[in-house]
Scaffold this motif. Structure first.
Motif, short mmCIF file in Angstrom:
data_model
loop_
_atom_site.label_atom_id
_atom_site.label_comp_id
_atom_site.label_asym_id
_atom_site.label_seq_id
_atom_site.Cartn_x
_atom_site.Cartn_y
_atom_site.Cartn_z
N PHE A 143 5.69 6.84 2.28
CA PHE A 143 5.84 6.50 0.86
C PHE A 143 6.94 7.35 0.28
O PHE A 143 6.89 8.58 0.33
N ASP A 144 7.94 6.70 -0.29
CA ASP A 144 9.04 7.40 -0.94
C ASP A 144 8.68 7.66 -2.40
O ASP A 144 7.92 6.91 -3.01
N GLY A 145 9.22 8.74 -2.94
CA GLY A 145 9.03 9.02 -4.36
C GLY A 145 7.72 9.69 -4.69
O GLY A 145 7.24 9.59 -5.81
N VAL A 146 7.14 10.38 -3.72
CA VAL A 146 5.89 11.10 -3.96
C VAL A 146 6.19 12.59 -3.81
O VAL A 146 6.37 13.08 -2.69
N PRO A 147 6.29 13.31 -4.91
CA PRO A 147 6.61 14.73 -4.82
C PRO A 147 5.51 15.50 -4.10
O PRO A 147 4.35 15.08 -4.09
N PRO A 148 5.87 16.65 -3.48
CA PRO A 148 4.87 17.44 -2.76
C PRO A 148 3.64 17.79 -3.62
O PRO A 148 2.54 17.85 -3.10
N ASN A 149 3.85 17.99 -4.90
CA ASN A 149 2.73 18.25 -5.82
C ASN A 149 2.84 17.26 -6.98
O ASN A 149 3.51 17.55 -7.97
N PRO A 150 2.20 16.09 -6.86
CA PRO A 150 2.29 15.12 -7.95
C PRO A 150 1.88 15.74 -9.28
O PRO A 150 0.95 16.55 -9.33
N PRO A 151 2.56 15.38 -10.34
CA PRO A 151 2.30 16.00 -11.64
C PRO A 151 0.87 15.76 -12.14
O PRO A 151 0.28 14.72 -11.87
N GLU A 152 0.35 16.73 -12.83
CA GLU A 152 -0.98 16.62 -13.44
C GLU A 152 -0.91 15.94 -14.80
O GLU A 152 -1.91 15.86 -15.49
N SER A 153 0.26 15.49 -15.17
CA SER A 153 0.44 14.87 -16.47
C SER A 153 -0.34 13.57 -16.58
O SER A 153 -0.66 12.94 -15.57
N PRO A 154 -0.64 13.16 -17.82
CA PRO A 154 -1.32 11.87 -18.01
C PRO A 154 -0.34 10.74 -17.70
O PRO A 154 0.85 10.95 -17.61
N GLY A 155 -0.86 9.59 -17.55
CA GLY A 155 -0.03 8.42 -17.30
C GLY A 155 -0.41 7.75 -16.00
O GLY A 155 -0.92 8.39 -15.07
N ALA A 156 -0.16 6.45 -15.96
CA ALA A 156 -0.59 5.64 -14.82
C ALA A 156 0.13 6.03 -13.52
O ALA A 156 -0.50 6.10 -12.47
N LEU A 157 1.42 6.30 -13.58
CA LEU A 157 2.14 6.63 -12.35
C LEU A 157 1.66 7.96 -11.78
O LEU A 157 1.38 8.06 -10.58
N LEU A 161 -0.10 8.46 -8.08
CA LEU A 161 0.42 9.34 -7.04
C LEU A 161 -0.64 10.35 -6.60
O LEU A 161 -0.80 10.61 -5.40
N ARG A 162 -1.37 10.89 -7.56
CA ARG A 162 -2.46 11.83 -7.21
C ARG A 162 -3.53 11.11 -6.38
O ARG A 162 -4.04 11.66 -5.40
N GLU A 163 -3.86 9.88 -6.74
CA GLU A 163 -4.86 9.11 -6.00
C GLU A 163 -4.37 8.80 -4.59
O GLU A 163 -5.13 8.88 -3.62
N LEU A 164 -3.09 8.46 -4.46
CA LEU A 164 -2.52 8.19 -3.15
C LEU A 164 -2.63 9.42 -2.25
O LEU A 164 -3.06 9.32 -1.10
N VAL A 175 -3.32 11.35 9.57
CA VAL A 175 -2.86 12.74 9.52
C VAL A 175 -1.63 12.72 8.63
O VAL A 175 -0.61 12.13 8.99
N ALA A 176 -1.74 13.34 7.45
CA ALA A 176 -0.69 13.22 6.44
C ALA A 176 0.06 14.53 6.24
O ALA A 176 -0.48 15.62 6.46
N VAL A 177 1.31 14.38 5.78
CA VAL A 177 2.13 15.52 5.42
C VAL A 177 3.04 15.10 4.27
O VAL A 177 3.46 13.95 4.18
N SER A 178 3.32 16.06 3.39
CA SER A 178 4.25 15.82 2.30
C SER A 178 5.56 16.51 2.66
O SER A 178 5.57 17.67 3.08
N LEU A 179 6.66 15.78 2.52
CA LEU A 179 7.98 16.32 2.84
C LEU A 179 8.81 16.43 1.56
O LEU A 179 8.94 15.44 0.83
N PRO A 180 9.36 17.61 1.29
CA PRO A 180 10.16 17.79 0.07
C PRO A 180 11.58 17.27 0.24
O PRO A 180 12.56 17.99 0.04
#
Length: 191
Positions: A143-157, A161-164, A175-180
């Protein structure tokens, strides 16, 4: 995939979208994953101008086939020309015009080595389920466009991202990994 975190110009750049063999862009990672997996079959959601397709095809084994989906027929025409100008035969990429939620269920379960999702949106959790079923054991979903630490801000996006991230983390089959890299990549291998 309409991912492009490197500016391009000229025919030489079109033919080699990943630039040098070593790099850290999203396109480099896609090429690396396709090569590492010795991918014979891949799916890309979000054809864009064809840069992602060039990168994936550049890592796939000879004779491999990329299925690329985009709802915009104009983008598909541009991508088709991009692939042709880079020397890829028409059978190397199957470009399908349509909405991914309608096309993905028609693809073969467990038939793909790599599934690349374009910039993650509010429907990202649904795309995880649609894409995961396409993977063979050992296959990878990106998945492209998913930051290593999805924002805690309100909003659907942000919530999507946090749910994903949560779904991938909690799925015992992945087995997942986040790449910066670029805007962030969330990558998971299917056990």
């Amino acid at each position: 995939m309409s991912v492009s975190d490197e500016p391009r110009s000229g025919e030489q750049e079109r033919a080699r979208p990943a630039g040098s063999p070593v790099g850290e862009s999203t396109l480099h990672v896609l090429r690396f994953l396709a090569a590492s997996l010795r991918a014979k079959a891949a799916v890309e959601v979000g054809t864009g101008t064809g840069d992602g397709a060039l990168s994936i095809l550049g890592g796939m084994v000879d004779g491999g086939v990329l299925t690329s989906i985009d709802a915009d027929p104009a983008k598909q025409r541009v991508a088709r020309r991009t692939l042709r100008e880079a020397g890829h035969q028409p059978g190397a990429a199957r470009l399908i015009t349509g909405r991914a939620p309608e096309v993905l269920p028609r693809l073969t379960d467990g038939g793909y080595d790599l599934v690349s999702m374009g910039p993650a949106g509010v429907d990202a959790p649904m795309y995880l389920e649609l894409g995961k079923r396409l993977l063979r054991p050992g296959g990878v979903i990106v998945f492209d466009g998913v930051p290593p630490n999805p924002p805690e801000s309100p909003g659907a996006l942000a919530a999507s991202l946090r749910e994903l991230v949560r779904l991938m983390r909690d799925d015992e089959e992945l087995v997942a990994v986040s790449l910066p890299t670029g805007p962030g990549l969330l990558v998971a291998a299917k056990r």
